[in-house]
Design an enzyme around this catalytic site. Structure first.
Site, PDB file in Angstrom:
ATOM      1  CG  HIS A  43       1.883  -2.563   6.959  1.00  0.00           C
ATOM      2  ND1 HIS A  43       2.400  -3.643   6.091  1.00  0.00           N
ATOM      3  CD2 HIS A  43       0.765  -2.492   5.908  1.00  0.00           C
ATOM      4  CE1 HIS A  43       2.489  -4.083   5.100  1.00  0.00           C
ATOM      5  NE2 HIS A  43       1.360  -3.921   4.673  1.00  0.00           N
ATOM      6  CG  HIS A  69      -1.930  -0.825   1.309  1.00  0.00           C
ATOM      7  ND1 HIS A  69      -2.381  -1.841   0.585  1.00  0.00           N
ATOM      8  CD2 HIS A  69      -3.705  -0.638   0.911  1.00  0.00           C
ATOM      9  CE1 HIS A  69      -3.595  -2.284   0.629  1.00  0.00           C
ATOM     10  NE2 HIS A  69      -4.343  -0.959   0.510  1.00  0.00           N
TER      11      HIS A  69
END
Length: 442
Positions: A256, A209
């Site tokens: 993350h 991402h």
């Protein structure tokens, strides 16, 4: 302490899930009272590697129906020994039973249709930030891509749209493969609250991402500045805003660590530095070379097969095939469009292009193109899905009673995603523009 040791120590700190949880609390996200994890002992913290190996903490990640493929051994790859692909990554404890006064569910952004997982219950006190970061994380999901790239190709500038797709395919493919080589798990939960669950069965390092959120705005500015008339300041504002929103959203969602985000950003800068000078040549080859379609299809298919051999099944397998199929379809469609004379590029002496004045007719045609084009894309995708999955199951003699389990086989997932999204990409650059030309709204 040497420089290498200091860098390793810094990397370890940036990967701590406690920092992710602290950022979530700062933004108004907290775990419900029903989830009360015991703090790890100091000796366990010292024994755990940087990747947060669950097995060394004495907690086995859930397996069984969540992973139809056996996990590969690390094989000395230095992969960090994370949970196998296809199981819930970074899971340190199960969520307890919900209390009577359960908090509002703020995590089921995208229910994982392949593993059946849902987002965690969480207390969210800052809803404007929640919706802002939901928007940020959607800038790296399929729904955004399937609208964003066609909008460029149909309404703004086909050349810029095609080249954005080329850069996106390169960045995302390298990022997905790197994940399966490094094999670091997602941040542990608890202490992290997993607000999004769709990609939880994939590995974590680097954040794709963050890579997409870095590559797309930078590439947009590089491709359009000098080709279109606009102040460079607009681009210099767009890049950090877009990139920061996507990157911070992944930490906010609990998907993350800070290290994953930084690594994804730097990795993207390196990829752009190496491959951006080649984008013009690749686009020209795709359009003009006689055997370009055969080479494009063969190369993208070979890259897909290679990526499927890197590790066991997870949602990243299908995402990689989808990315490669889309790229192949867009390239083949642009080849056909160019050779049929349907693509009219402005001559170099007319550059930079001026923005046309906004009129009711211009806006109306743009909306009509998006509506008709998206309807056609959805129809093509659904038809190809209904054809390819049963056909692949029949050819490779895989039971098709449970589509979820059938798609966890490479023999089904690779042709389904590659062919389906290849046709979607081909439609975006050839079939749909041809329809626009035929009905007079091109």
């Amino acid at each position: 302490m040497s420089l290498r040791q200091r860098l390793a120590q810094l990397a370890g700190r940036l990967q701590e899930p406690q920092k992710v949880a602290r950022f979530q609390r700062l933004c108004g996200v907290e775990a419900p009272p029903s989830r009360c994890p015991e703090p790890p002992r100091e000796d366990e913290e010292l024994e755990a590697p940087l990747a947060g190996d669950l097995r060394r903490r004495g907690l086995q990640p859930p397996q069984g129906e969540r992973n139809q493929c056996p996990a590969k051994a690390d094989g000395g790859t230095g992969g960090g020994g994370g949970a196998p692909n296809g199981v819930r990554n970074g899971l340190a404890a199960e969520l307890g039973p919900a209390a009577a006064a359960a908090p509002r569910r703020a995590g089921a952004l995208r229910r994982n249709s392949l593993t059946g997982e849902e987002g965690e219950l969480a207390r969210v006190s800052n809803w404007p930030l929640y919706y802002l970061f939901c928007l940020g994380t959607e800038l790296g999901n399929e729904l955004f891509y399937i609208v964003f790239f066609p909008f460029w190709i149909w309404n703004l500038d086909p050349l810029v749209g095609r080249r954005l797709v080329i850069i996106w395919v390169l960045v995302m493919y390298l990022g997905q493969c790197t994940k399966d080589i490094i094999r670091w798990p997602r941040p542990a939960s608890p202490p992290v609250v997993k607000l999004e669950i769709f990609y939880n069965s994939e590995y974590s390092m680097p954040s794709t991402h963050a890579m997409s959120g870095t590559a797309i705005p930078i590439a947009m500015v590089l491709l359009t500045y000098g080709r279109w008339q606009y102040p460079l300041l607009y681009g210099l504002i767009l890049i950090p805003c877009w990139c920061s929103l996507v990157c911070l959203s992944r930490i906010y969602m609990g998907m993350h660590s800070i290290l994953d985000i930084i690594a994804g950003f730097l990795y993207t800068i390196l990829i752009l530095a190496v491959f951006y000078p080649l984008v013009d040549m690749i686009d020209h080859f795709n359009q003009t070379h006689r055997y370009a379609p055969l080479i494009i299809i063969g190369l993208h298919l070979a890259l897909g097969i290679f990526s499927f051999t890197l590790d066991t099944w997870s949602t990243s397998r299908g995402d990689t095939a989808e990315i490669l199929g889309s790229g192949a379809g867009v390239a083949c469609g642009s080849h056909v469009t160019y050779n049929m004379g349907l693509l009219l590029e402005p001559s170099l002496d007319t550059l930079p292009l001026a923005r046309p004045p906004l009129t009711v007719t211009l806006v109306g045609k743009a909306i009509l193109r998006i509506f008709i084009g998206m309807v056609f894309v959805v129809i093509v995708r659904d038809i190809m899905k209904k054809i390819t999955i049963p056909l692949a199951c029949r050819i490779f003699k895989i039971p098709c009673d449970d589509i979820r389990k059938a798609r966890q086989h490479m023999e089904v997932e690779l042709p389904y995603r590659y062919i389906t999204y290849g046709m979607v990409g081909f439609s975006i650059t050839f079939l749909i523009p041809y329809i626009f030309s035929f009905i007079g709204i091109s």
